[in-house]
Design an enzyme around this catalytic site. Structure first.
Site, PDB file in Angstrom:
ATOM      1  N   ASP A  19      -0.665  -7.068  -2.247  1.00 47.44           N
ATOM      2  CA  ASP A  19      -1.098  -5.723  -2.580  1.00 47.44           C
ATOM      3  C   ASP A  19      -2.426  -5.483  -1.855  1.00 47.44           C
ATOM      4  OD1 ASP A  19      -1.280  -3.258  -4.194  1.00 47.44           O
ATOM      5  OD2 ASP A  19      -2.928  -4.311  -5.182  1.00 47.44           O
ATOM      6  N   ASP A  21      -5.067  -2.736  -2.375  1.00 48.14           N
ATOM      7  CA  ASP A  21      -6.254  -2.336  -3.139  1.00 48.14           C
ATOM      8  C   ASP A  21      -6.547  -3.312  -4.269  1.00 48.14           C
ATOM      9  OD1 ASP A  21      -6.717   0.286  -1.803  1.00 48.14           O
ATOM     10  OD2 ASP A  21      -4.752   0.732  -2.634  1.00 48.14           O
TER      11      ASP A  21
HETATM   12 MG   LIG Z   1      -4.041  -3.178  -6.594  1.00 50.70          MG
END
Ligand SMILES: [Mg+2]
Length: 249
Positions: A19, A21
């Site tokens: 992922d 962010d």
């Molecule tokens: Mg995230």
């Protein structure tokens, strides 16, 4: 050898899907700030009009539970529901700040872009160093993000080359991929890397992202605990939770 590196070996993992962010870049808190700015002003204005008191957005609870890691408009709708508010969906072309799900989402995106320009993007150095080691060992890599700003963030941080593939919010919308906790975005990344879910490890900092990894039947789901939410990540189904990536090879 660290537990993580050993586990990747033991489970015969060939690909890493991260992922963006909160795992690769420190943009999770930029998103959180933008959401808070947008919602707190909206709730205040609406409360004044209705003579009601709406509790402002709490990042520790509301953000994690209702917004983190999912598509923008889903986040708007979810959070408003927690305050007993339903708005018309509107349309992605709605004016910024229009009183619709899309209009408020667009306003949040404008705040996010402003913060990005103002502060730039910091990457997590532990993630980058570890990824470089893994790449040199022949591990395949992809990055995913529910955000439509994924490519901008990758370039702003200067790390686009670390990943062979990316699947972001723009592509998800085009392809009709369901948002997390559905596993669609991770499955698409694995497909593009040419590995089965069992051969891929997922790295996620959000509860809904961990749930998505679990739902996709991936070989390993690792919770990255940047905000002291180890319990929440474990309860969401993480096989292991780490605070940072190991520095030893
Ligand atoms: Mg995230």
């Amino acid at each position: 050898m660290s537990t993580l590196n050993q586990t990747l070996k033991d489970r015969n993992i060939k690909a890493l899907i991260l992922d963006l962010d909160g795992v690769v870049t420190q943009t999770a808190r930029v998103h959180a700030q933008a959401w808070k700015r947008m919602f707190d002003a909206y709730l205040k204005k609406r409360g004044e009009e209705e003579g009601k008191d709406y509790a402002p957005l709490e990042i520790e609870t509301d953000y994690r539970e209702h917004i983190d890691g999912i598509p923008r408009y889903d986040g708007v709708r979810n959070f408003l529901q927690s305050r007993g508010i339903t708005l018309p969906e509107g349309d992605p072309t709605d004016d910024i700040g229009e009183e619709t799900v899309a209009g408020l989402g667009n306003l949040k995106n404008m705040y996010f872009q402003e913060l990005l320009k103002q502060d730039g993007v910091d990457e997590y150095k532990d993630t980058i160093a570890w990824l470089q080691q893994q790449r040199s060992k022949g591990m395949r890599t992809a990055v995913i993000s529910a955000s439509k700003n994924c490519v901008d963030v990758l370039h702003a941080a200067g790390i686009a080359k670390l990943f062979e593939e990316h699947v972001d919010g723009l592509q998800s919308a085009e392809m009709g991929l369901k948002g997390k906790p559905a596993p669609d975005i991770f499955l698409e990344a694995a497909r593009r890397l040419g590995v089965s879910p069992q051969e891929a490890a997922i790295f996620e900092d959000a509860r809904k992202g961990v749930q998505a990894g679990k739902a996709g039947g991936f070989g390993l789901v690792v919770g990255i605990d940047r905000t002291r939410d180890a319990e929440g990540l474990k309860a969401s189904g993480a096989d292991m939770v780490i605070q940072e990536f190991p520095s030893e090879v």
